[in-house]
Enzyme design. Structure first.
Site, PDB file in Angstrom:
ATOM      1  N   GLU A 277       0.831  -1.214   0.000  1.00  0.00           N
ATOM      2  CA  GLU A 277       0.000   0.000   0.000  1.00  0.00           C
ATOM      3  C   GLU A 277       0.861   1.258   0.000  1.00  0.00           C
ATOM      4  O   GLU A 277       0.571   2.231  -0.695  1.00  0.00           O
ATOM      5  CB  GLU A 277      -0.943   0.014   1.209  1.00  0.00           C
ATOM      6  CG  GLU A 277      -1.995  -1.092   1.188  1.00  0.00           C
ATOM      7  CD  GLU A 277      -3.119  -0.861   0.178  1.00  0.00           C
ATOM      8  OE1 GLU A 277      -3.114   0.166  -0.528  1.00  0.00           O
ATOM      9  OE2 GLU A 277      -4.006  -1.741   0.090  1.00  0.00           O
TER      10      GLU A 277
ATOM     11  N   ARG B  11       0.575   3.779  -3.172  1.00  0.00           N
ATOM     12  CA  ARG B  11      -0.049   5.069  -2.869  1.00  0.00           C
ATOM     13  C   ARG B  11       0.976   6.174  -2.664  1.00  0.00           C
ATOM     14  O   ARG B  11       0.851   7.258  -3.212  1.00  0.00           O
ATOM     15  CB  ARG B  11      -0.938   4.963  -1.619  1.00  0.00           C
ATOM     16  CG  ARG B  11      -2.061   3.952  -1.768  1.00  0.00           C
ATOM     17  CD  ARG B  11      -3.085   4.094  -0.647  1.00  0.00           C
ATOM     18  NE  ARG B  11      -3.867   2.875  -0.498  1.00  0.00           N
ATOM     19  CZ  ARG B  11      -5.108   2.831  -0.014  1.00  0.00           C
ATOM     20  NH1 ARG B  11      -5.713   3.945   0.380  1.00  0.00           N
ATOM     21  NH2 ARG B  11      -5.747   1.683   0.114  1.00  0.00           N
TER      22      ARG B  11
ATOM     23  N   ASP C 254      -4.761  -9.794  -8.499  1.00  0.00           N
ATOM     24  CA  ASP C 254      -5.012  -8.767  -9.515  1.00  0.00           C
ATOM     25  C   ASP C 254      -3.817  -8.019 -10.096  1.00  0.00           C
ATOM     26  O   ASP C 254      -3.443  -8.210 -11.260  1.00  0.00           O
ATOM     27  CB  ASP C 254      -6.068  -7.754  -9.022  1.00  0.00           C
ATOM     28  CG  ASP C 254      -5.799  -7.200  -7.617  1.00  0.00           C
ATOM     29  OD1 ASP C 254      -4.697  -7.391  -7.084  1.00  0.00           O
ATOM     30  OD2 ASP C 254      -6.712  -6.567  -7.060  1.00  0.00           O
TER      31      ASP C 254
ATOM     32  N   GLU D  91     -12.474   0.430  -9.918  1.00  0.00           N
ATOM     33  CA  GLU D  91     -12.079  -0.526 -10.967  1.00  0.00           C
ATOM     34  C   GLU D  91     -13.009  -0.555 -12.167  1.00  0.00           C
ATOM     35  O   GLU D  91     -12.566  -0.723 -13.314  1.00  0.00           O
ATOM     36  CB  GLU D  91     -11.953  -1.935 -10.370  1.00  0.00           C
ATOM     37  CG  GLU D  91     -10.783  -2.097  -9.410  1.00  0.00           C
ATOM     38  CD  GLU D  91     -11.039  -1.500  -8.029  1.00  0.00           C
ATOM     39  OE1 GLU D  91     -10.071  -1.228  -7.309  1.00  0.00           O
ATOM     40  OE2 GLU D  91     -12.223  -1.293  -7.673  1.00  0.00           O
TER      41      GLU D  91
END
Length: 455
Positions: free
Chosen positions: A80, A84, A213, A347
């Site tokens: 993360e 980010r 993903d 998404e």
């Protein structure tokens, strides 16, 4: 919408990671540890810049310059923080040219490097920014690291080596790739779990949704970012999606193409909102695919986009649930109460945007506008934007979180969907998995061309 989200964060949550728009105070989750790192500021910077909100951008830059400090005793998610923070800082640097963003990105990357000190070089999920001590999530299969976490570092780390001339970052991610290439894969599929001590797969679960993903996304994007010279990444992508098509992609009785999940030797006929990004990925990877299959993959992208739009259209709020089933008579609908929420996720809109860029079919703007109106109607509150707990209820309750990715991704993709193609053209920019645009690298003529790995 961006102004509303930012102004309220500025007023009620400034410096905190995220905003509770109803309680009107700061919010943080365990992925950012226990410290105020201004996640929303870093995540939103490039969106502000692209939208021409330059005063707000300057406020964010000033906060980062004065307050963003990584020497805190705080345990954070490596994945993360990479997508980010490092992604957000690098994009802000490339867009604005402001040196402070590069400096902070490199500082932070140095704090993440100890996470790679494992017997295999597969990083821990979490690292303490001060002590450098790493560990894995307690819930992940027998102490495993997660495919989508250790497999979603490549874009940012290659850029770090490019900007610093230090190959350490590049070497870390290439080591992960080489290790994955050597391993045998059940049915050609990559399991979601890998043990960083033993280098063996954990449970044989495979998903193109959460836990898997962005690993597949970053194989394709590594190739695109290298100006299509990283053919090894392209081959790994092609092999992986061939196996995904064979084993995970099915058509429902009602004719909807969906991507299931492989669990314990069988296919679960359920698709997550996170998986909806794959429509855009298939479209993005169509050009350059094997055996003249570009048309096939563009069509597959369109079918996934259609299925995901149906998951929105079949709700009361016209906002999609977290996960939806394709069992018996139930199609593209959430069955379990704990899968009926919408937390401002990007998404589906991301896939609309890619499909728009590659086809210019007006339905994608129409669908994006439907989503925009629904978000504005049901998620906007006076103190910002909130997720909702049940998209099938006409009087939804709020979760009271304004996610940083709502500003980084959801609003950026919507803005780009209604902008011209010459705003961030895909020939020049590759978006990381948090929608932070990084430039295509023409590496032959850079400082790193002396490093044979980069040639």
């Amino acid at each position: 919408m961006m102004k509303h989200a930012w102004d309220n964060y500025r007023q009620y949550g400034w410096g905190h990671n995220e905003l509770k728009p109803i309680a009107r105070k700061g919010h943080s989750t365990n992925i950012f540890g226990n410290s105020q790192m201004g996640a929303t500021i870093v995540d939103a910077l490039d969106t502000l810049y692209i939208m021409g909100l330059h005063d707000e951008f300057r406020e964010g830059q000033e906060w980062i310059d004065k307050n963003l400090d990584f020497s805190v005793n705080s345990e954070v998610s490596v994945f993360e923080v990479n997508i980010r923070f490092i992604g957000g800082l690098l994009a802000a640097y490339y867009l604005s040219g402001q040196e402070v963003f590069k400096i902070k990105a490199v500082q932070l990357a140095g704090k993440l490097l100890p996470a790679f000190n494992t017997p295999t070089g597969i990083p821990w999920a979490m690292v303490n920014l001060k002590s450098g001590v790493g560990r894995n999530w307690g819930w992940a299969s027998a102490g495993s690291s997660i495919l989508a976490e250790f497999g979603t570092l490549h874009m940012e780390f290659v850029h770090l080596s490019y900007l610093t001339g230090d190959p350490v970052y590049y070497n870390k991610v290439m080591h992960i790739r080489k290790l994955l290439q050597k391993m045998d894969r059940p049915n050609g599929l990559y399991p979601n779990y890998l043990n960083p001590r033993t280098g063996r797969w954990g449970q044989h679960h495979t998903s193109v949704g959460g836990l898997g993903d962005s690993f597949y996304e970053y194989l394709l994007k590594a190739w695109l970012m290298s100006d299509k010279t990283d053919t090894e990444a392209r081959k790994m992508y092609d092999d992986a999606i061939e196996a995904i098509e064979k084993h995970l992609i099915r058509k429902s009785n009602g004719g909807l193409t969906f991507i299931g999940e492989w669990k314990n030797g069988h296919l679960e006929r359920k698709m997550g909102h996170l998986t909806c990004f794959a429509g855009g990925m298939f479209a993005l990877g169509a050009d350059g695919s094997r055996d003249d299959k570009a048309g096939h993959y563009l069509q597959l992208g369109a079918e996934i986009a259609h299925t995901c739009h149906e998951s929105y259209d079949r709700t009361t709020l016209k906002l999609g649930p977290e996960a939806f089933k394709f069992d018996g008579g139930v199609e593209a609908v959430a069955v379990r109460q704990n899968e009926k929420y919408y937390i401002l996720r990007p998404e589906v809109i991301e896939t609309y945007w890619y499909m728009w860029r590659f086809t210019h079919d007006p339905k994608y703007r129409q669908w994006g506008w439907e989503a925009t109106q629904a978000i504005d109607k049901y998620c906007r509150v006076s103190g910002g934007f909130s997720g909702v707990k049940d998209v099938y209820s006409s009087s939804p309750t709020y979760d009271d979180v304004q996610q940083s990715f709502f500003l980084a991704e959801t609003l950026k993709y919507l803005y780009l969907l209604f902008s011209n193609d010459d705003l961030l053209p895909l020939d020049n920019w590759v978006f990381n998995t948090e929608a932070h645009p990084l430039p295509v690298l023409h590496l032959a003529n850079t400082t790193l061309s002396g490093n044979p790995a980069y040639r």
